[in-house]
Design a protein around this motif. Structure first.
Motif, PDB file in Angstrom:
ATOM      1  N   SER A 608       0.916  -1.162   0.036  1.00 16.55           N
ATOM      2  CA  SER A 608       0.048   0.039   0.024  1.00 16.55           C
ATOM      3  C   SER A 608       0.687   1.115   0.022  1.00 16.55           C
ATOM      4  CB  SER A 608      -0.986  -0.064   1.040  1.00 16.55           C
ATOM      5  OG  SER A 608      -0.105   0.204   2.324  1.00 16.55           O
ATOM      6  N   PHE A 609       0.361   2.151  -0.093  1.00 13.81           N
ATOM      7  CA  PHE A 609       1.066   3.702  -0.313  1.00 13.81           C
ATOM      8  C   PHE A 609       1.590   3.976   1.174  1.00 13.81           C
ATOM      9  CE2 PHE A 609      -0.940   4.108  -4.347  1.00 13.81           C
ATOM     10  CZ  PHE A 609       0.210   4.747  -5.227  1.00 13.81           C
ATOM     11  N   ASP A 610       0.637   3.552   2.121  1.00  9.95           N
ATOM     12  CA  ASP A 610       0.817   4.029   3.580  1.00  9.95           C
ATOM     13  C   ASP A 610       2.022   3.272   3.963  1.00  9.95           C
ATOM     14  OD1 ASP A 610      -1.172   5.784   3.705  1.00  9.95           O
ATOM     15  OD2 ASP A 610      -2.508   4.254   4.692  1.00  9.95           O
ATOM     16  N   TYR A 611       2.091   1.951   3.787  1.00 10.43           N
ATOM     17  CA  TYR A 611       3.141   1.093   4.134  1.00 10.43           C
ATOM     18  C   TYR A 611       4.554   1.390   3.278  1.00 10.43           C
ATOM     19  CZ  TYR A 611       5.381  -3.208   5.510  1.00 10.43           C
ATOM     20  OH  TYR A 611       6.314  -4.262   6.121  1.00 10.43           O
ATOM     21  N   LEU A 612       4.329   1.876   1.897  1.00 12.11           N
ATOM     22  CA  LEU A 612       5.660   2.510   1.186  1.00 12.11           C
ATOM     23  C   LEU A 612       6.148   3.713   1.935  1.00 12.11           C
ATOM     24  CD1 LEU A 612       5.506   3.233  -2.477  1.00 12.11           C
ATOM     25  CD2 LEU A 612       6.238   5.084  -0.895  1.00 12.11           C
ATOM     26  N   ASP A 613       5.105   4.727   2.286  1.00 10.68           N
ATOM     27  CA  ASP A 613       5.674   5.767   2.978  1.00 10.68           C
ATOM     28  C   ASP A 613       6.262   5.653   4.156  1.00 10.68           C
ATOM     29  OD1 ASP A 613       4.534   7.316   0.661  1.00 10.68           O
ATOM     30  OD2 ASP A 613       2.516   7.553   1.903  1.00 10.68           O
ATOM     31  N   GLN A 614       5.930   4.496   5.064  1.00  7.98           N
ATOM     32  CA  GLN A 614       6.355   4.399   6.357  1.00  7.98           C
ATOM     33  C   GLN A 614       7.708   3.898   6.139  1.00  7.98           C
ATOM     34  OE1 GLN A 614       3.710   2.317   8.953  1.00  7.98           O
ATOM     35  NE2 GLN A 614       2.168   2.933   7.760  1.00  7.98           N
ATOM     36  N   VAL A 615       8.256   2.985   5.145  1.00  7.86           N
ATOM     37  CA  VAL A 615       9.356   2.523   5.217  1.00  7.86           C
ATOM     38  C   VAL A 615      10.512   3.674   4.649  1.00  7.86           C
ATOM     39  CG1 VAL A 615      10.880   0.666   3.859  1.00  7.86           C
ATOM     40  CG2 VAL A 615       8.531  -0.063   4.887  1.00  7.86           C
ATOM     41  N   ALA A 616       9.983   4.187   3.509  1.00 10.06           N
ATOM     42  CA  ALA A 616      10.629   5.238   2.747  1.00 10.06           C
ATOM     43  C   ALA A 616      11.212   6.239   3.890  1.00 10.06           C
ATOM     44  CB  ALA A 616      10.003   5.836   1.784  1.00 10.06           C
ATOM     45  N   ALA A 617      10.145   6.665   4.749  1.00  9.97           N
ATOM     46  CA  ALA A 617      10.498   7.595   5.869  1.00  9.97           C
ATOM     47  C   ALA A 617      11.746   6.887   6.844  1.00  9.97           C
ATOM     48  CB  ALA A 617       9.364   7.891   6.626  1.00  9.97           C
ATOM     49  N   ALA A 618      11.373   5.770   7.182  1.00  7.04           N
ATOM     50  CA  ALA A 618      12.500   5.075   8.072  1.00  7.04           C
ATOM     51  C   ALA A 618      13.794   5.068   7.401  1.00  7.04           C
ATOM     52  CB  ALA A 618      11.724   3.480   8.434  1.00  7.04           C
ATOM     53  N   LEU A 619      13.824   4.609   6.070  1.00  3.31           N
ATOM     54  CA  LEU A 619      15.054   4.724   5.334  1.00  3.31           C
ATOM     55  C   LEU A 619      15.755   6.073   5.364  1.00  3.31           C
ATOM     56  CD1 LEU A 619      17.201   3.078   3.394  1.00  3.31           C
ATOM     57  CD2 LEU A 619      15.815   3.794   1.684  1.00  3.31           C
ATOM     58  N   ALA A 620      15.007   7.003   5.104  1.00  2.00           N
ATOM     59  CA  ALA A 620      15.562   8.339   4.983  1.00  2.00           C
ATOM     60  C   ALA A 620      16.075   8.902   6.293  1.00  2.00           C
ATOM     61  CB  ALA A 620      14.459   9.367   4.543  1.00  2.00           C
ATOM     62  N   ARG A 621      15.490   8.375   7.497  1.00  2.00           N
ATOM     63  CA  ARG A 621      15.860   8.842   8.855  1.00  2.00           C
ATOM     64  C   ARG A 621      17.254   8.175   9.142  1.00  2.00           C
ATOM     65  NH1 ARG A 621      10.480   8.238   9.899  1.00  2.00           N
ATOM     66  NH2 ARG A 621      10.891   5.856  10.949  1.00  2.00           N
ATOM     67  N   SER A 622      17.343   6.994   9.013  1.00  2.28           N
ATOM     68  CA  SER A 622      18.474   6.172   9.080  1.00  2.28           C
ATOM     69  C   SER A 622      19.624   6.040   8.288  1.00  2.28           C
ATOM     70  CB  SER A 622      17.931   4.415   9.596  1.00  2.28           C
ATOM     71  OG  SER A 622      17.445   4.107   8.369  1.00  2.28           O
ATOM     72  N   HIS A 623      19.109   6.222   7.141  1.00  2.00           N
ATOM     73  CA  HIS A 623      20.492   6.177   6.079  1.00  2.00           C
ATOM     74  C   HIS A 623      20.038   7.433   5.143  1.00  2.00           C
ATOM     75  CE1 HIS A 623      20.495   2.333   7.683  1.00  2.00           C
ATOM     76  NE2 HIS A 623      21.695   2.147   7.360  1.00  2.00           N
ATOM     77  N   PRO A 624      20.264   8.637   5.420  1.00  2.00           N
ATOM     78  CA  PRO A 624      19.910   9.877   4.768  1.00  2.00           C
ATOM     79  C   PRO A 624      20.910  10.043   3.479  1.00  2.00           C
ATOM     80  CG  PRO A 624      21.104  10.484   6.850  1.00  2.00           C
ATOM     81  CD  PRO A 624      20.764   9.104   6.859  1.00  2.00           C
ATOM     82  N   GLY A 625      22.118   9.256   3.397  1.00  2.00           N
ATOM     83  CA  GLY A 625      22.773   9.634   2.146  1.00  2.00           C
ATOM     84  C   GLY A 625      22.305   8.666   1.034  1.00  2.00           C
ATOM     85  N   ILE A 626      21.214   7.586   1.103  1.00  2.00           N
ATOM     86  CA  ILE A 626      20.951   6.902   0.143  1.00  2.00           C
ATOM     87  C   ILE A 626      19.744   7.565  -0.764  1.00  2.00           C
ATOM     88  CG2 ILE A 626      19.704   4.607  -0.528  1.00  2.00           C
ATOM     89  CD1 ILE A 626      20.769   3.505   1.939  1.00  2.00           C
ATOM     90  N   PRO A 627      19.925   7.788  -2.077  1.00  4.26           N
ATOM     91  CA  PRO A 627      18.905   8.401  -2.937  1.00  4.26           C
ATOM     92  C   PRO A 627      17.548   7.504  -2.964  1.00  4.26           C
ATOM     93  CG  PRO A 627      21.060   8.321  -4.008  1.00  4.26           C
ATOM     94  CD  PRO A 627      21.228   7.390  -2.825  1.00  4.26           C
ATOM     95  N   TRP A 628      16.463   8.264  -2.975  1.00  5.04           N
ATOM     96  CA  TRP A 628      15.379   7.415  -3.172  1.00  5.04           C
ATOM     97  C   TRP A 628      14.040   8.147  -3.756  1.00  5.04           C
ATOM     98  CZ3 TRP A 628      10.832   8.808  -0.624  1.00  5.04           C
ATOM     99  CH2 TRP A 628      10.873   9.442   0.355  1.00  5.04           C
ATOM    100  N   TRP A 629      13.252   7.620  -4.372  1.00  2.05           N
ATOM    101  CA  TRP A 629      12.096   8.253  -4.867  1.00  2.05           C
ATOM    102  C   TRP A 629      10.991   7.562  -4.954  1.00  2.05           C
ATOM    103  CZ3 TRP A 629      16.527   6.831  -7.216  1.00  2.05           C
ATOM    104  CH2 TRP A 629      16.679   5.748  -8.337  1.00  2.05           C
ATOM    105  N   ALA A 630       9.692   7.950  -5.082  1.00  2.16           N
ATOM    106  CA  ALA A 630       8.507   7.141  -4.645  1.00  2.16           C
ATOM    107  C   ALA A 630       7.293   7.414  -5.557  1.00  2.16           C
ATOM    108  CB  ALA A 630       8.270   7.466  -3.150  1.00  2.16           C
ATOM    109  N   GLN A 631       6.677   6.257  -5.859  1.00  2.77           N
ATOM    110  CA  GLN A 631       5.405   6.446  -6.703  1.00  2.77           C
ATOM    111  C   GLN A 631       4.401   7.110  -5.753  1.00  2.77           C
ATOM    112  OE1 GLN A 631       3.693   2.537  -7.674  1.00  2.77           O
ATOM    113  NE2 GLN A 631       1.790   3.184  -8.421  1.00  2.77           N
ATOM    114  N   SER A 632       3.750   7.861  -6.412  1.00  7.46           N
ATOM    115  CA  SER A 632       2.489   8.812  -5.682  1.00  7.46           C
ATOM    116  C   SER A 632       1.087   8.148  -6.200  1.00  7.46           C
ATOM    117  CB  SER A 632       2.700  10.170  -5.820  1.00  7.46           C
ATOM    118  OG  SER A 632       2.535  10.490  -7.303  1.00  7.46           O
ATOM    119  N   ARG A 633       0.279   8.353  -5.257  1.00  8.82           N
ATOM    120  CA  ARG A 633      -1.139   8.114  -5.605  1.00  8.82           C
ATOM    121  C   ARG A 633      -1.623   8.999  -6.716  1.00  8.82           C
ATOM    122  NH1 ARG A 633      -0.438   8.037  -0.172  1.00  8.82           N
ATOM    123  NH2 ARG A 633      -1.615   6.481   0.884  1.00  8.82           N
TER     124      ARG A 633
END
Length: 765
Positions: A608-633
């Motif tokens: 789901s988008f909610d689950y996606l957002d939560q993991v992406a946020a966790a990755l950004a907090r713990s490993h801010p140097g990893i580039p990431w981008w996300a699908q949106s609704r």
């Protein structure tokens, strides 16, 4: 005179020679096919002893053979009858519609006079009102000489075109007999696929072909069917797709095969949806409103000539020819289906209840081969074709702004709906059958709205129009209701007596097993080939799609080796909803560790988008140097393109996406553009009242309710998403399947055989 004989259906001959004037859709929508059949049967049943219904007739003029089936003949009164069902007021029927009907009736009249040696004949046009079965009969007394003169004149007008069609067919078949595979050689697995498709086309049977991504399935199915055309006298190939990307690949493959004027000389057409092809969406489809409908049939012959000479008719080519000749490109495309060899279009053109390709194939008795691309999508797409919903909230809005002429039937339906809603104590309920009072009120309303719309020179209120077409579709599905579907009533929003006015009740005819609707479509085709990378287990698709018992099956060996792909099951993490919070940090660490071990581009899929957002946020907090981008609704096309553009051979980062969504299939990112995927879900559909009702129905039908509702559709999405990683024999990559349930034997048995799966992986602590 050309050698050989050209055969044409009575309706096609008349539409080619007798149609004139404006394109005019005001006397539509026409009755459904089922309504037409029932109307014809009702009229035939009223006729006296000796009445002959469904009379097959044929005749020749020079080297043209004309065939068809007259609706009925009464030998006692020497009266030939042509039945036409209609809705609304017959007085509103455009004159050119009736002219076409008389032309057909006269052709049948001569064919009958010729067979029986009659000197005279009475011809009757019998118009049958679907709502009342009332008949309006128009009569003409004709001599056989007059009918013969009309028949021969129509044939003469058609013969020049028929001669060119025969010459085209002879040139086409000769070129196809000599056609060679266009590439240096078959890819691994592509030859096996092509051979299986060729055998199915020669044998005239259905084939299910599971073939891995990357072997060239589009070319591997088109080439053998084209080779089979001359020997099997195939008239048309229908290449059906679930998405626009599939249509583009088919058109490219046909160009590769040399189908232009300098190559095989096939006529290829790509069909577009009406809303995408319409040049004047603010106007109605008749000559009083749209300039491209005015005089459409008078200008059609020149446009048809130009289109036939073009060869490849993609959307842009149809638009250019249509505008150059002042005709609607969309309806020019509908016409050119008759004169094309390969038609590329969406599933709905053949499998929908009103599918153009299926109707034309039956009417013209074409021998067709149907190629179904990414066929795993057909189950859900067909379910949606044969499902329909009506919203009470939409009815209330339409009722508020409705014209005075529609107030009474709207009020009647509104009252019937309120009574049904008061009987709805729970948010979701499966009804034993269609509520009779509501259905009667619905039928009265659709008739009234149809009559009102016929008087309007402009499209009118968009919401009324949308609701009207939804209601017509709903009513048609009720006619065919059976064990393959459910009727359910659900409530959105607050419930209870005080809050019920703000709730929206939704009445739905929900198809569960599309097989009864699709089986006649498979039977009508000479051969059907359904192909995909994910068609296992075969029994699920044969059961739900209604495929014939003798359907062949081929599972093409993958051209990849286990050494190319590292597949690891992360058993220490659960992605179940109740444990999702605890999974965020371990998944983020897993992604970061894999990225550190092998930097590059990855896709991470979530339920789901909610689950996606939560993991992406966790990755950004713990490993801010990893580039990431996300699908949106509701991601618009430009954003989708930017999302994919970030996957380059030189870039690195994590693309977050939803499993089963835009980027989980139909995406080609070979080489270093994508080197791995994380799949943090089994993809199982949500457990809710609707899915549970479907599960019960599938259990009753096949004894595999849970598997058919949840497990097979879920794992199919997993395999499709994983298939984004290895696209060529030189690719290398990794897949992490994140959930302890992936280690279950039943799940492992649904994963590709060529994968070597490591079950011992644990997420980082």
């Amino acid at each position: 005179m050309m050698p050989g004989t050209y055969t044409v259906a009575v309706r096609t001959l008349c539409e080619f020679t007798a149609k004139q004037g404006d394109l005019d859709l005001r006397f539509t929508p026409a009755p459904s096919a089922q309504q037409g059949i029932e109307g014809h049967q009702a009229v035939a049943a009223r006729r006296g002893p000796g009445f002959q219904a469904e009379l097959a007739l044929a005749g020749e003029h020079r080297h043209l053979r004309v065939r068809g089936r007259a609706d009925g003949y009464d030998p006692n009164s020497q009266r030939l009858e042509e039945f036409k069902t209609f809705k609304g007021e017959l007085s509103r029927q455009p004159a050119n519609h009736r002219g076409l009907h008389w032309a057909q009736a006269r052709i049948y009249g001569w064919l009958l006079c010729r067979r029986l040696g009659l000197a005279r004949l009475t011809i009757a046009l019998v118009y049958v009102d679907i709502a009342t079965t009332h008949e309006t009969v128009l009569l003409q007394d004709c001599t056989a000489d007059d009918l013969r003169t009309h028949f021969e004149a129509a044939c003469e007008r058609f013969l020049d075109w028929a001669d060119r069609e025969m010459a085209h067919r002879a040139q086409r078949d000769g070129a196809l007999a000599a056609l060679r595979f266009p590439c240096d050689g078959f890819r691994t697995g592509q030859r096996a696929l092509a051979e299986a498709v060729y055998r199915a086309a020669r044998a005239g049977r259905c084939l299910m072909a599971q073939a891995p991504t990357g072997i060239g399935k589009t070319l591997g199915t088109l080439f053998p069917v084209l080779k089979a055309c001359p020997g099997e006298r195939i008239d048309k190939i229908f290449f059906l797709t679930a998405k626009g990307s599939g249509a583009s690949m088919a058109m490219q493959a046909l160009q590769t095969l040399g189908t232009g004027r300098s190559g095989v000389g096939l006529r290829v057409i790509e069909l577009a949806a009406r809303e995408k092809a319409c040049e004047h969406p603010d106007k109605a489809c008749h000559g009083d409103s749209c300039p491209l409908a005015r005089g459409f049939y008078d200008r059609l012959p020149a446009a048809r000539e130009a289109a036939a000479a073009q060869g490849q008719l993609d959307r842009q080519a149809l638009r250019e020819i249509g505008l150059a000749h002042g005709v609607c490109p969309y309806y020019l495309g509908q016409e050119m289906v008759r004169w094309s060899d390969v038609v590329v279009g969406d599933y709905n053109y053949y499998y929908d209840s009103g599918g153009l390709l299926h109707a034309l194939a039956l009417a013209n008795q074409w021998r067709v081969v149907v190629l179904v691309d990414e066929a795993h999508n057909l189950v859900e797409r067909a379910r949606s074709m044969y499902s329909a919903s009506l919203h009470h909230a939409a009815l209330r809005r339409v009722r508020t702004g409705a014209p005075a002429a529609l107030r009474k039937p709207l009020d009647r339906l509104h009252r019937a709906w309120n009574r049904l809603a008061r009987e709805q104590p729970q948010p979701y309920r499966v009804l034993p059958d269609a509520p009779r009072t509501l259905v009667t009120a619905l039928q009265a309303l659709t008739t009234a709205v149809g009559d009102w719309l016929a008087d309007q020179s402009l499209p009118g209120d968009d919401e009324l129009l949308r609701w009207h077409f939804d209601a017509l579709h709903f009513a048609r599905l009720l006619e065919a209701f059976g064990e393959h579907s459910l009727i359910d009533l659900s409530t959105d929003g607050p419930t209870g007596d005080e809050r019920r006015k703000s709730a929206d009740t939704v009445l739905c005819v929900r198809n569960v097993v599309p097989g009864p609707f699709l089986a006649p479509r498979f039977a009508a085709a000479h051969s059907t080939v359904l192909f995909s990378a994910t068609l296992a287990p075969a029994g699920f698709y044969t059961d739900t799609l209604g495929l014939p018992a003798d359907t062949a099956w081929v599972d093409v060996e993958a051209p990849f080796s286990a050494e190319q792909l590292s597949v690891q099951v992360v058993r220490s993490v659960s992605t179940r909803f109740a444990r999702r919070g605890a999974s965020l940090a371990p998944i983020a660490r897993l992604i970061a560790d894999q990225y550190a071990a092998r930097p590059g581009n990855y896709l991470a899929f979530f339920s789901s988008f909610d689950y996606l957002d939560q993991v992406a946020a966790a990755l950004a907090r713990s490993h801010p140097g990893i580039p990431w981008w996300a699908q949106s609704r509701r991601m618009p096309a430009p954003e989708r393109e930017r999302f994919l553009a970030r996957f380059t051979p030189e870039s690195s980062g994590i693309g977050f996406a939803v499993l089963g969504g835009l980027f989980a299939e139909g995406v080609d990112l070979p080489g270093e553009r994508l080197i791995g995927a994380f799949i943090a879900t089994l993809g199982l559909p949500q457990v809710n009242p609707v899915n549970e009702a479907m599960c019960h129905r599938l259990q009753a039908a096949f004894g595999r309710g849970h598997d058919y509702t949840y497990l097979y559709p879920g794992i199919r999405k997993v395999v499709q998403a994983a298939g984004r990683v290895i696209r060529t024999p030189t690719d290398r990559g990794s897949i992490h399947l994140i959930d302890d349930r992936f280690a279950r034997p039943q799940v492992l048995g649904l994963l590709p055989d060529w994968w070597h799966i490591d079950l011992g992986v644990r997420a980082p602590a």
